[in-house]
Design an enzyme around this catalytic site. Structure first.
Site, PDB file in Angstrom:
ATOM      1  CG  ASP A 229      -2.233   1.002   0.839  1.00  0.00           C
ATOM      2  OD1 ASP A 229      -2.062   1.981  -0.111  1.00  0.00           O
ATOM      3  OD2 ASP A 229      -3.149   0.895   1.808  1.00  0.00           O
TER       4      ASP A 229
HETATM    5  C1  BGC Z   1      -5.128   3.527  -0.048  1.00  0.00           C
HETATM    6  C2  BGC Z   1      -5.086   2.394  -1.085  1.00  0.00           C
HETATM    7  C3  BGC Z   1      -4.798   2.995  -2.376  1.00  0.00           C
HETATM    8  C4  BGC Z   1      -3.462   3.927  -2.256  1.00  0.00           C
HETATM    9  C5  BGC Z   1      -3.142   4.440  -3.738  1.00  0.00           C
HETATM   10  C6  BGC Z   1      -3.716   4.221  -0.167  1.00  0.00           C
HETATM   11  O1  BGC Z   1      -3.551   5.489   0.949  1.00  0.00           O
HETATM   12  O2  BGC Z   1      -4.913   2.847   1.256  1.00  0.00           O
HETATM   13  O3  BGC Z   1      -6.327   1.560  -0.949  1.00  0.00           O
HETATM   14  O4  BGC Z   1      -5.083   1.998  -3.550  1.00  0.00           O
HETATM   15  O5  BGC Z   1      -3.337   4.641  -1.582  1.00  0.00           O
HETATM   16  O6  BGC Z   1      -3.954   5.462  -3.784  1.00  0.00           O
END
Ligand code: BGC
Length: 755
Positions: A229
């Site tokens: 993530d």
């Molecule tokens: C989120 C993810 C997301 C990623 C990219 C993160 O803060 O938890 O779900 O895909 O950012 O935007």
């Protein structure tokens, strides 16, 4: 493409570099070797493609796209085909926009109604979440672009999301929190997996070898790559070792240098790094080899799909005295700011820049009147708005209030602290309902709310965060142009404190213990025999359905054989509609394990004309009966009588039948002096082995042939109970304590433990 040969030509620095992004959304290119970058994008319910100046918090606008209903809504459709179709549309859009991977689906279990991201997640039930995720992945990937199932794993709160440890016991992890990932990985083979921010039992998911390698790859057969993530990496070298191939976004090179240094210092085997590169490049080229940037993106067609998906996901929670459907031409007022400006998606990384939205007022019949009723952003008393709405409601045949949660109440990044709706909306509902008994409430929210007003209104339609067409969809459902067919993918508790995670949610400091164990959602409410506001699986229709004639392929099976269950579903009303027969497996009443009363193990969505019947067939395998055995570290089917029940909600089971299932996995017990007789007697092999020993013994506490005087003092039942709980060593304590006795016992224990 000979990827191994390509890796053979890469320098150590290039390899390390490939294992992190070049910016927010791209992998790194290695121009010297002709390796191009590919782009990924959020997700999940549409595209949030940003240009190169992107930032994942969405401060910079993304391209205009189609916002489909969020997962909280689509899960309620109980319709795999519908979710697959949305996936196909998103896959086409990815091809058009040259995206290799869309960052979704998000399948974390709704442990508490409070989690800020529940709107992005499917369900409190692992079977339903797994089925929905698999359908989404199959849909997207049928278009030759990848998905990234997220957030792996046990990311069930936003509070302290980047540091908190989710402390979950093995059985609960397997049965509840890992299960949707397992199903999706096995059935739909996502190209990538996104690890979560949190720690799992103390170790960051981004550096968890058991999670990322043993379970995900070795057990489930995952063959893509794992990405972090955004910003989830703590110790990059441990991450590479554990099976985290790609760090996202870029780490500015600092972690790449750490990888290089670790290889040079002999702390990280270069082969492990090669393997990570290979896994990343496999996916990069898998996309590039089938890229079709000329794929058209028909946004209007996708808008129509988003409207019909929203309509098929809405849940009619309550409908008394036939208030709904509304008659076209009847005098109707739409009340509430959400009728003009629907809340149709949640905040954070999933936020889509919709190319258009349709509100309920825009879609409404001519003549439908409107009053704002409340201000979305203010909770201040706005008596004028309220009075105006009440005056309007008093003049019309039916008042429809569009209410729910403001953006600020639920979002990625933080959790709710309560389950209430804004006070100004509650006051409005109560005042309008007092002025007009035919008051309908339409709800726009991503997770359950308390409804202190529920007894004052005859009808409630849960629209969830239904995407850009939610207003249009709500009107269709309200007027019966679409017959509602959604069912709740989560329980609605009466109040927050009823929820099983209530005592522990959020945790203390950086530690959240999942002490309620497997008793999440309806698994808890059913076991506790608690009333709920609306049960899991609940959903009404403008027609009526009945399930009948439940048949099993056999009354007794072993856990090696499938069980086929057939049921007849009939539309017993006067309108066409879609029924959702749900199959629950009830555990044996005399189970030795602490188990939920029943668990969802099958469902279908069936379209039926008035009077029409269809046969629905479910096939259950051993997993439908299994629990995770913490002693065996594996799935285990306990022998016993299970109940197969089918109905239209977890609390409206209409037909049921018992089936005897014989488990074939032996529970290898280990016996010692402290083993009690009851356990030995319950194990058929051990029972045989102990018989000669018992026979050889006379005149002691474990003798079962007792004198009348002895029976007078202690009844047979009491004696049996005491005997049951006696450890083997009791034969010494209560017997003669001789050396021979000790040796006899030791020989017995050796025999009991012999294979
Ligand atoms: C989120 C993810 C997301 C990623 C990219 C993160 O803060 O938890 O779900 O895909 O950012 O935007």
């Amino acid at each position: 493409m000979d990827i191994k040969a390509l890796i053979g030509q890469m320098t150590l620095e290039e390899k390390a570099g490939l294992c992190s992004g070049s910016d927010f959304w791209h992998t790194k290119a290695i121009e010297r070797l002709g390796i191009p970058a590919v782009m990924v994008s959020d997700g999940p319910h549409g595209l949030r493609k940003q240009d190169d100046t992107g930032d994942h918090l969405g401060i910079n606008d993304s391209i205009r796209a189609v916002c489909f209903p969020a997962a909280c809504a689509t899960a309620a459709s109980f319709d795999r085909d519908l979710i697959r179709e949305i996936g196909e549309a998103i896959g086409d859009s990815c091809q058009h926009e040259k995206l290799a991977v869309v960052l979704g689906p998000a399948v974390n279990i709704k442990r508490s109604p409070l989690c800020g991201r529940n709107f992005e997640y499917f369900s409190e039930d692992p079977y339903l979440a797994g089925q929905a995720a698999a359908a989404y992945i199959q849909g997207v990937q049928s278009r030759d672009v990848g998905t990234s199932i997220k957030h792996f794993a046990a990311n069930n709160q936003e509070h302290r999301r980047m540091s908190s440890s989710s402390d979950v016991d093995e059985r609960t992890l397997r049965e509840i929190y890992l299960a949707p990932f397992e199903t999706a990985v096995k059935e739909a083979k996502p190209w990538t997996v996104m690890c979560s921010y949190n720690r799992l039992n103390g170790v960051y998911a981004s550096e968890h070898p058991w999670l990322l390698t043993e379970v995900l790859r070795d057990e489930w057969g995952f063959d893509g790559f794992v990405m972090s993530d955004w910003g989830a990496v703590s110790d990059r070298v441990k991450g590479v070792q554990a099976g985290l191939e790609l760090e996202m976004p870029a780490s500015g090179g600092v972690n790449d240098r750490k990888i290089v240094a670790a290889v040079r210092a002999g702390e990280l085997d270069e082969k492990v790094l090669d393997r990570a590169c290979e896994r990343i490049l496999n996916i990069v080229y898998r996309y590039l080899e089938t890229a079709r940037p000329d794929t058209p993106w028909d946004m209007e067609a996708q808008h129509r799909l988003s409207v019909s998906a929203a309509a098929d996901s809405m849940v009619l929670l309550k409908n008394e005295s036939g208030v709904l459907p509304l008659r076209h031409g009847a005098s109707v007022a739409f009340i509430g700011e959400f009728a003009r400006r629907p809340r149709f998606q949640g905040g954070g990384s999933s936020h889509i820049h919709s190319f258009k939205t349709v509100s309920a007022m825009e879609a409404a019949d001519e003549g439908v009147t409107y009053a704002q009723g409340y201000r979305v952003d203010g909770d201040a008393d706005d008596n004028a708005l309220l009075q105006e709405a009440v005056a309007l409601a008093a003049k019309v045949e039916t008042a429809v209030i569009f209410a729910g949660l403001p953006d600020s109440f639920e979002s990625e990044g933080y959790d709710r602290t309560h389950m209430r709706m804004p006070d100004n909306q509650v006051r409005l509902i109560e005042a309008v309902a007092a002025a007009n008994p035919r008051t309908v409430v339409v709800l726009h929210n991503g997770a359950p709310v308390e409804m202190p007003w529920i007894d004052r209104v005859p009808a409630v339609l849960e629209a969830y965060l239904g995407g850009q067409g939610v207003g249009e969809a709500a009107v269709r459902v309200l007027y019966g142009d679409v017959n509602p067919s959604g069912h709740l993918a989560e329980s609605f508790p009466i109040k927050l404190s009823d929820n099983p995670s209530y005592l522990y949610f959020g945790g203390e400091g950086n530690r959240t213990e999942y002490r309620e164990g497997v008793f999440v959602g309806y698994r808890y409410y059913d076991k506790k025999e608690m009333p709920v506001l609306f049960p899991f699986g609940h959903g009404l229709s403008y027609t009526t359905f009945a399930c009948s004639d439940l048949r099993l392929s056999s009354d007794a099976i072993t856990d090696q054989e499938p069980l086929t269950v057939t049921v007849t579903v009939t539309n017993t009303g006067t309108r066409a509609g879609k029924a959702v027969p749900q199959l629950y497996v009830g555990s044996p009443r005399d189970s030795r394990f602490i188990r939920p009363v029943r668990e969802l193990k099958g469902y279908e969505k069936v379209t039926l004309a008035p009077g029409e019947s269809k046969e629905v067939t479910f096939t259950l395998d051993s997993r439908a009966f299994a629990l995770w055995h913490s002693g065996l570290h594996g799935w285990f089917v306990e022998t016993g009588e299970y109940t197969i029940a089918v109905g239209q909600s977890s609390r409206a089971l209409e037909v049921s039948r018992p089936v005897r299932v014989t488990g074939t996995v032996a529970e290898r017990q280990h016996y010692d002096m402290d083993s009690i007789f009851m356990d030995i007697m319950a194990d058929p092999v051990a029972r045989e082995k102990i018989a000669p020993y018992m026979k050889a013994r006379t005149g002691n506490a474990i003798e079962t042939d007792r004198s009348e005087a002895a029976k007078d003092a202690i009844s047979d039942e009491m004696n049996a109970a005491m005997f049951n709980y006696m450890p083997l060593r009791a034969a010494l304590s209560f017997g003669d304590g001789s050396q021979e006795e000790l040796e006899r016992l030791e020989a017995l224990i050796r025999d009991l433990n012999a294979p």
